[in-house]
Write a protein that holds these residues in place. Structure first.
Motif, short mmCIF file in Angstrom:
data_model
loop_
_atom_site.label_atom_id
_atom_site.label_comp_id
_atom_site.label_asym_id
_atom_site.label_seq_id
_atom_site.Cartn_x
_atom_site.Cartn_y
_atom_site.Cartn_z
N ALA A 91 2.87 -7.68 -3.48
CA ALA A 91 2.97 -6.35 -2.88
C ALA A 91 1.61 -5.66 -2.81
O ALA A 91 1.27 -5.03 -1.81
N LYS A 92 0.84 -5.80 -3.88
CA LYS A 92 -0.48 -5.15 -3.93
C LYS A 92 -1.42 -5.75 -2.88
O LYS A 92 -2.18 -5.02 -2.24
N GLU A 93 -1.34 -7.06 -2.68
CA GLU A 93 -2.17 -7.72 -1.66
C GLU A 93 -1.92 -7.16 -0.27
O GLU A 93 -2.81 -7.16 0.58
N ARG A 94 -0.68 -6.70 -0.04
CA ARG A 94 -0.30 -6.20 1.27
C ARG A 94 -0.45 -4.69 1.38
O ARG A 94 -0.10 -4.10 2.41
N GLY A 95 -0.93 -4.07 0.34
CA GLY A 95 -1.14 -2.63 0.38
C GLY A 95 0.14 -1.83 0.32
O GLY A 95 0.18 -0.66 0.74
N TRP A 96 1.20 -2.44 -0.22
CA TRP A 96 2.49 -1.73 -0.31
C TRP A 96 2.47 -0.71 -1.45
O TRP A 96 1.69 -0.82 -2.40
N GLN A 97 3.38 0.26 -1.35
CA GLN A 97 3.54 1.24 -2.43
C GLN A 97 4.41 0.61 -3.51
O GLN A 97 5.48 0.06 -3.22
N ILE A 98 3.96 0.71 -4.77
CA ILE A 98 4.66 0.08 -5.88
C ILE A 98 4.95 1.13 -6.95
O ILE A 98 4.06 1.84 -7.39
N THR A 99 6.22 1.20 -7.36
CA THR A 99 6.62 2.03 -8.49
C THR A 99 7.18 1.12 -9.57
O THR A 99 8.04 0.28 -9.29
N ILE A 100 6.69 1.27 -10.79
CA ILE A 100 7.27 0.53 -11.92
C ILE A 100 8.02 1.51 -12.80
O ILE A 100 7.45 2.51 -13.26
N ALA A 101 9.29 1.25 -12.99
CA ALA A 101 10.14 2.16 -13.78
C ALA A 101 10.95 1.36 -14.80
O ALA A 101 11.13 0.15 -14.66
#
Length: 229
Positions: free
Chosen positions: A36-46
């Motif tokens: 996800a980070k490679e694609r520039g996506w928004q990531i939330t860890i909960a």
């Protein structure tokens, strides 16, 4: 198009009937996070409670710690995120393209009966958005009911850590329940790899499940491919 994904991790540090430590299985987070980070996506860890997420020491052993996982484990910024996760209550009403349940034996304690998690998953699934879960994290799907009262996974093709793999992991007497049997009790079409401890990913509509830690890379690939369709 930028996607917004929610990665859910555990807060549990120890088996209730054993002195053994548990927690997040690291690779089951790092591979999807990296993709996800490679694609520039928004990531939330909960996590259910928010705050600190322990890492299962078994997942840090040399045979288990792959290159991507090692890189993130040695990254202070990433580890700080795991020390300060958001709580499910904080993000319950947010919108995500994918809700992804990571694994680790610890998730067997704080995922299955969490009502907030069940609400998030029901809304996600009924909105025809992606629900994904890997290994023991699949246990978080067990008690999710849809608006009509039916179990979300009933009649679905699903995988998850099987009972023979539990024997191989030497955790058969430590875990709170048999995940394979529990899934079958929900009326799923249970699919497992022909060879234990090998990658297996099952896609059924907007539901994607992975069997074990060795499925982490393929799970990330499958989730990305489905989201980019």
């Amino acid at each position: 198009m930028v996607k917004n994904i929610l990665l859910i991790v555990t807060n549990v540090t120890q088996y209730t009937n054993s002195l053994l430590k548990t927690g997040l299985w690291l690779s089951e987070l790092t591979h999807i996070y990296h993709a996800a980070k490679e694609r520039g996506w928004q990531i939330t860890i909960a996590s259910p409670l928010g705050g600190y997420t322990p890492i299962d020491p078994e997942s840090l052993k040399p045979l288990m710690l792959d290159g991507i996982s090692k890189r993130y484990y040695e990254n202070p910024a990433f580890m700080d995120i795991l020390a300060h996760t958001k709580s499910l209550n904080e993000i319950e009403n947010n919108s995500f393209d994918c809700v992804y349940l990571t694994g680790g034996h610890a998730t067997m304690y704080d995922f299955p009966d969490n009502s907030t998690l069940q609400t998030i998953l029901r809304k996600q699934y009924e909105s025809h958005k992606m629900v994904a879960a890997i290994c023991h994290g699949v246990g978080g799907l067990l008690n999710v009911r849809l608006s009509d009262g039916e179990y979300m996974i009933r009649g679905k093709s699903v995988t998850g850590f099987d009972w023979f793999e539990e024997t191989l992991a030497r955790r058969k007497n430590a875990v709170p329940f048999n995940l394979e049997a529990a899934l079958k009790e929900r009326g799923v079409h249970y699919r497992k790899a022909f060879i234990p401890m090998t990658s297996n990913v099952v896609i059924d509509g907007n539901l994607i499940t992975g069997q074990n830690p060795f499925s982490s890379k393929e799970m990330a690939k499958a989730v990305v491919q489905e989201l980019e369709k």
